[in-house]
Every structure is written in structure tokens, then in C-alpha cells.
Write a protein that holds these residues in place. Structure first.
Motif, PDB file in Angstrom:
ATOM      1  N   UNK A  11      65.578  56.647  10.386  1.00 44.52           N
ATOM      2  CA  UNK A  11      64.851  55.383  10.353  1.00 44.52           C
ATOM      3  C   UNK A  11      65.073  54.691   9.015  1.00 44.52           C
ATOM      4  N   UNK A  12      65.441  53.426   9.065  1.00 44.00           N
ATOM      5  CA  UNK A  12      65.764  52.687   7.839  1.00 44.00           C
ATOM      6  C   UNK A  12      64.869  51.469   7.680  1.00 44.00           C
ATOM      7  N   UNK A  13      63.567  51.709   7.785  1.00 46.63           N
ATOM      8  CA  UNK A  13      62.617  50.639   7.539  1.00 46.63           C
ATOM      9  C   UNK A  13      62.765  50.146   6.099  1.00 46.63           C
ATOM     10  N   UNK A  14      62.883  48.842   5.935  1.00 47.68           N
ATOM     11  CA  UNK A  14      63.048  48.262   4.610  1.00 47.68           C
ATOM     12  C   UNK A  14      64.485  47.987   4.247  1.00 47.68           C
ATOM     13  N   UNK A  15      65.415  48.506   5.088  1.00 43.60           N
ATOM     14  CA  UNK A  15      66.827  48.242   4.803  1.00 43.60           C
ATOM     15  C   UNK A  15      67.517  47.565   5.988  1.00 43.60           C
ATOM     16  N   UNK A  16      67.515  48.213   7.139  1.00 47.18           N
ATOM     17  CA  UNK A  16      68.146  47.620   8.314  1.00 47.18           C
ATOM     18  C   UNK A  16      67.148  46.857   9.181  1.00 47.18           C
ATOM     19  N   UNK A  17      65.876  47.076   8.967  1.00 48.90           N
ATOM     20  CA  UNK A  17      64.857  46.271   9.637  1.00 48.90           C
ATOM     21  C   UNK A  17      63.609  46.250   8.765  1.00 48.90           C
ATOM     22  N   UNK A  18      62.834  45.198   8.890  1.00 52.00           N
ATOM     23  CA  UNK A  18      61.597  44.996   8.143  1.00 52.00           C
ATOM     24  C   UNK A  18      61.861  44.846   6.638  1.00 52.00           C
TER      25      UNK A  18
END
Length: 607
Positions: free
Chosen positions: A483-490
Motif C-alpha cells: 500500500x502506497x498511501x501518500x505516494x501513488x494515491x492520497x
């Protein structure tokens, strides 16, 4: 049962890998570097052959007298358009990309040549052992083909006894690292396609009948019992003496009964000190047969899943981890292979506060696993079923299963390995589920003492957050989530409040999380590519993960910046994936300290 199933059953039963037709002489030799051997490491002559003229003629038919013949000009009028002896050299082990600038992006064939001398011992067997060759290898000894191998990250061997002569010999290897759609991995990856003979090469000198494969492990259901098995190979009809298993520190010296097909099994009562990250106890183990002594250092531990817990030696454990690519820690990258490389990378992991490493996305070199045993690092070991492998193709499945079998066969005695992974970030569809379920079943047939996992990135987004509903999660023992929250989404500040739910009562590892930063690029925490931005992503994701009830481990992406052709942004990436906590020069970024502090708290709370 059909023929295929009979063959699979025959292959599985003794936990063996075959390098040719199925007979006792073709059994994979375990722990190769503990044997009497002749190292072929060093400089090899090389010929770059992008059109494969050394293999095919102008009609695209295989040559009878290709480069593998290592021909020499006999008179002034003879035409010969290659000469290994006057060609440039490459170091083995090593990749060609970082040794010659003209080969930096090269994908194709390079021929390797090495002369060596040998005094053959009467009655002995000789096997040539390759730690790894990426990707396709065809091996010739004294101008005669002895075998071929596909797969860039697993070891292989060929019996060359009848191809050798007393005195001077030579070996030629055709190495081809071209990416193809029907390979494992397939054409599109996020790491460098290092070509070459990337791990050590040796000729194993073995008695006529010798110890080939063996397994010495703690019984996963009873920590007071040790299960041992040994497979002999070579001339099984010859008269031989006793087969002895010794673990001196446990006062074990036990004779093992050998069956007609060279198999021996034994179950022993014992009370070893259990191996753990806090106390990585290893025992000297000896297998003695006909004067041959094979030595190993083996730890004993159990691993199991109980509800949402991962239990090591019967106690719940939280995996404080980091992901690692097999790339050298300094000097511009290149394929890592040495003990120094392994110690440096794993020491960085220990300095970070890790008790766990995810060795992505393929089987790493054997030294890496042995040092992990020694240093007390739990290991996730993986095969490169990555992204868009051709799940509908039965031949591709066979390649994946072969790599899986080779990985497990080589490393089954390593206490550090607790997780076998069959895939990373694969798309949800029935063909993929069938493919990976087959690999998972195969894993459990080969090794019932460890857990099975896969890294998934296909969670459903709802108004309440993320739901883990990938059907693959129902098949594995431990769920891996990328999960790449803050990079690829959000944006980072929205990550801490992200909610997660799972349809499965199983432990979860956040197998990848992170963001890119160019070491030394400083700025506001809202500015991408800065160390501050990466550190903020880690802070917010740590807060998010702390609210996941099933979370039993974390292995952020990634320890060190690594080369990737996908990453071309000038003055930022320059062909590097910048998600490392450490730069390619070994300098720690701000996010390193954020994760280290988190792990200190997790370790303290567990005490």
C-alpha cells in the motif's frame, strides 16, 4: 492418476530437484560450497554476441562448430572469426552491466570462457555448480553441451564427470538475459535486469557414492523432536559404510539406515535451544558417509499461524522488517553476491531495529540466508512471479514451479526462513488464482514446516476505507499487503485516518509501504522527492498501520535505493528507484530514523 501427477508425486516425495533425467546420479547437491571443490571464480574471457552468431548460422540454424568449441587457428589460411584468448574479460561472479559501460543497458547473449586444470580422481564424480546465471544458460565443457538452465536466481548443477580429462579443460557458457513475455519474471519489472554469471561457480569433487540432499529440522508440531533425512547419489550399488548424523552439542551421533534407493530418514528426541532473533542459536551438524563429511550450521525453531497471530516457538511475534533487493550496497549497485555485501545489507537492517527482512522479488544468494541465520533475522523468501506473468500458460506455470522447487530445495535447512512467497502484485482473475493456488499447494507439499504468503495490492476501496477481499488471501497462511498511501494515491495527511478491514481471520503483513526521496534534497514536507516528504509519509502510514488489528508485521519498501530502468526522471531518479531509506552511497535519509524509532517502540512494548 495421470502421468503428470505421477511425475509430480515422484518429484515431491524426497524433496529433490532434478537437473536432467530422473535417476539417483542427478540429485541436487545440497550445501555445495561445503564440499571439496575447485573454484572457477575470477576472470573469464567474454564475447558479446547480440546476433547470436556464435550459436546460429546465417540460416538461423544452430552451428555444429559454434563459439562453444573454443576453436584455435591451426594455420595462417584458416578463417576463424572469434578468439576467446584475446577477448576482454569479465569477473565472475558479477553482472556485466556494471563492469563495462557498453553493457550497461545490454540485453542479449554474452559468451563466457574459462580454462581450468584438473587431476581426476579414480571413481570420483565431478559436478559443475552455478550459484545463478541470468537468465538463460547453456553450459559446455570441452566443447560438448552438458546442460541448460532457465531462471536467473536459483542454483543449478550438471554432472560433467565423463566430459573431463586429466590436465587442461575449458568451460564455455552462453548467457542470455533477454526479457521475454513467457518468462518468470516477465518483460516488465521494477528492478535492473543484471545479466551474467552473477554468483559463484565451482566444480564439486565428490566420491563415487556421496551425500547429495539432506534436511535436518525441528518437528513443527513437537519441539522435542528432530526430523532428519539424507539422500545419497552416484553409484548406489557400490559397497559402502555407515551413514552417521552428528550434532555434537546435543550429544547426538546416530547411524541412519540406508534404503536401496539411497534414502535415509530418522526422528530423534532432542531438546535444542530454540533459534530466535534474540538468540540465533546454531548447531554444528555433520553428516558422515564413507569418509566424506558434510558440515552445516542449523538452527531449530517452529513457526505457525494461530488466528491473527504469527507464532515463533509458540509465542506471538511482530515482524519488524524491511524489504531488500539483491543489489550491492556501494559502488553504484550491481548484483550483490559476496559475504561482505550480505553482512553490510543485513547489518543495516539490524541497525534499523529489524528482526525480519523481505528478500524481494526473487531468491537471494545462499550466503544472504546463512548470514541471516547467524544474525537472527527472520526471512520472507520469494520467487519472481511478478505483475503480469502469463497465468494462462501451462509452460509458464512449469517455469514458476521449477523456480519454487529450486528455491525450497536449496534453502530448506535455513532457520531464518519462515515465509515462502509465491507472488508480488498480481492482478485478480481466475487464471491467476489457479496458477498461484497450484504454487501454494506445491509449496506445502515440499515444505510443511513454514508459512506461505504473497504480496497483494488489490484491496477494494469503500466509503469506510480499504477492504482486503482478494480471493488469494483465502489460500495463503499470511496476507501480504502493498500500500502506497501518500505516494501513488492520497496525500500523506489523509493516510493516518485510513481504515482497513479484512474478510479473513489471518495475520497481515504490510509488505510494502513508502515514498521516494532523493537523499540530500530538502524542503517542505508537502514537496515530493524531498527527505521531509518521505519521512512524513512514513509517520502518517505508521499511524494508519497501528489501527490495523490483524497487523503482525511490516516490511517497508525499501532498505536502499536501487537501479531500475523504469525510473528515468533526470536529476532525481537517474535510473534509480528512490524509495530507499538509504541512498546508493549508503547515506541514511530522514525516514530511516522515523522507522527506527517506531521499531524501538514496538520492541519495547513486546518486552
Amino acid at each position: 492418476m495421470n502421468y503428470k501427477n505421477l511425475w509430480v508425486a515422484f518429484l515431491i516425495l524426497p524433496l529433490l530437484v532434478f537437473v536432467g533425467k530422473a535417476n539417483a546420479q542427478d540429485v541436487y547437491v545440497q550445501n555445495a560450497y561445503a564440499r571439496d571443490l575447485i573454484s572457477l571464480d575470477g576472470h573469464w574471457n567474454r564475447i558479446i554476441d547480440p546476433y547470436e552468431n556464435g550459436y546460429y548460422n546465417h540460416r538461423y540454424l544452430p552451428h555444429e562448430d559454434g563459439y562453444f568449441k573454443n576453436a584455435q587457428v591451426k594455420n595462417k589460411s584458416e578463417l576463424l572469426e572469434y578468439n576467446f584468448s584475446t577477448s576482454d574479460k569479465l569477473h565472475v561472479p558479477g553482472d556485466w552491466n556494471t563492469q563495462e559501460s557498453q553493457l550497461f543497458l545490454y540485453e542479449g547473449t554474452v559468451w563466457y570462457h574459462k580454462d581450468f586444470s584438473l587431476n581426476k580422481k579414480v571413481g570420483y564424480r565431478y559436478l559443475v555448480h552455478f550459484g545463478a546465471v541470468n537468465y538463460q544458460a547453456i553450459v559446455y565443457v570441452n566443447g560438448v553441451k552438458v546442460g541448460d538452465h532457465e531462471g536467473g536466481f536459483t542454483s543449478f548443477q550438471f554432472d560433467i564427470s565423463d566430459k573431463l580429462v586429466n590436465g587442461k579443460n575449458f568451460v564455455v557458457v552462453k548467457v542470455d538475459n533477454r526479457r521475454e513475455r513467457n518468462q518468470v519474471p516477465t518483460v516488465n519489472t521494477d528492478w535492473w535486469n543484471y545479466g551474467g554469471i552473477t554468483r559463484p561457480v565451482a566444480i564439486l569433487e565428490l566420491p563415487g557414492t556421496y551425500v547429495a540432499d539432506y534436511s535436518v529440522q525441528l518437528d513443527n508440531a513437537n519441539s522435542k523432536m528432530i526430523n532428519a533425512s539424507v539422500t545419497l547419489a552416484g553409484n548406489l550399488k557400490a559397497k559402502h559404510g555407515d551413514l552417521l548424523l552428528s550434532i555434537p552439542e546435543l550429544n547426538i551421533k546416530q547411524k541412519m539406515q540406508i534404503s536401496a534407493d539411497g534414502q535415509a530418514k530418522l526422528t530423534l528426541a532432542a531438546s535444542p535451544q530454540l533459534w530466535s532473533p534474540e538468540h540465533p542459536k546454531l548447531y554444528d551438524v555433520e553428516i558422515n558417509f564413507n569418509g566424506e563429511v558434510v558440515r552445516d550450521r542449523i538452527g531449530f525453531r517452529t513457526v505457525a499461524v494461530k488466528g491473527e497471530n504469527i507464532e515463533l516457538n509458540g509465542k506471538s511475534v511482530f515482524l519488524r522488517g524491511i524489504s531488500i533487493h539483491e543489489e550491492a550496497p556501494f559502488n553504484g549497485g550491481g548484483r550483490a553476491w559476496s559475504e561482505d555485501d550480505a553482512r553490510t545489507l543485513l547489518r543495516w537492517a539490524k541497525d534499523l531495529g529489524c528482526n525480519f527482512v523481505r528478500l524481494a522479488h526473487y531468491p537471494h544468494n545462499e550466503t544472504m540466508l546463512k548470514i541471516a541465520d547467524e544474525m537472527g533475522l527472520l526471512v520472507w523468501s520469494e520467487i519472481p512471479v511478478y505483475w503480469t506473468v502469463m497465468f494462462e500458460d501451462k509452460a509458464v506455470y512449469a517455469k514458476a514451479e521449477k523456480q519454487l522447487t529450486e528455491m525450497i530445495t536449496r534453502d530448506k535447512n535455513r532457520a531464518s526462513i519462515i515465509l515462502w512467497s509465491v507472488a508480488n502484485e498480481t492482478p485478480v482473475k481466475q487464471e491467476r488464482l489457479n496458477f498461484l493456488s497450484g504454487l501454494i499447494n506445491k509449496t506445502r507439499e515440499l515444505d510443511g514446516t513454514r508459512l506461505v504468503t504473497a504480496a497483494m495490492d488489490t484491496q477494494t476501496t469503500t466509503k469506510d476505507g480499504k477492504v482486503i477481499d482478494d480471493p488469494l488471501a483465502s489460500v495463503v497462511d499470511v496476507i501480504g499487503i502493498n500500500s502506497y498511501c501518500g505516494w501513488y494515491y492520497e496525500v500523506p495527511e489523509n493516510c493516518a485516518s485510513q481504515k482497513w478491514a479484512s474478510k479473513y481471520n489471518k495475520p497481515l503483513i504490510m509488505s510494502e509501504v513508502g515514498a521516494d526521496a532523493l537523499q540530500g534534497k530538502l524542503g517542505d514536507k508537502t514537496e515530493r522527492w524531498t527527505e521531509e516528504y518521505q519521512a512524513e509519509v512514513f509517520r502518517q502510514n505508521i499511524a494508519m498501520m497501528e489501527n490495523i488489528s490483524a497487523l503482525r508485521g511490516v516490511s517497508p519498501w525499501i532498505l536502499k535505493d536501487f537501479r531500475s530502468p523504469r525510473r528515468s526522471l533526470p536529476d532525481i531518479q537517474d535510473f534509480y528507484n528512490r524509495k530507499g531509506l538509504v541512498s546508493e552511497a549508503g547515506v541514511r535519509k530522514q525516514a530511516w530514523y522515523v522507522l527506527r524509532d517506531y521499531y524501538k517502540k514496538k520492541e519495547s512494548s513486546a518486552e
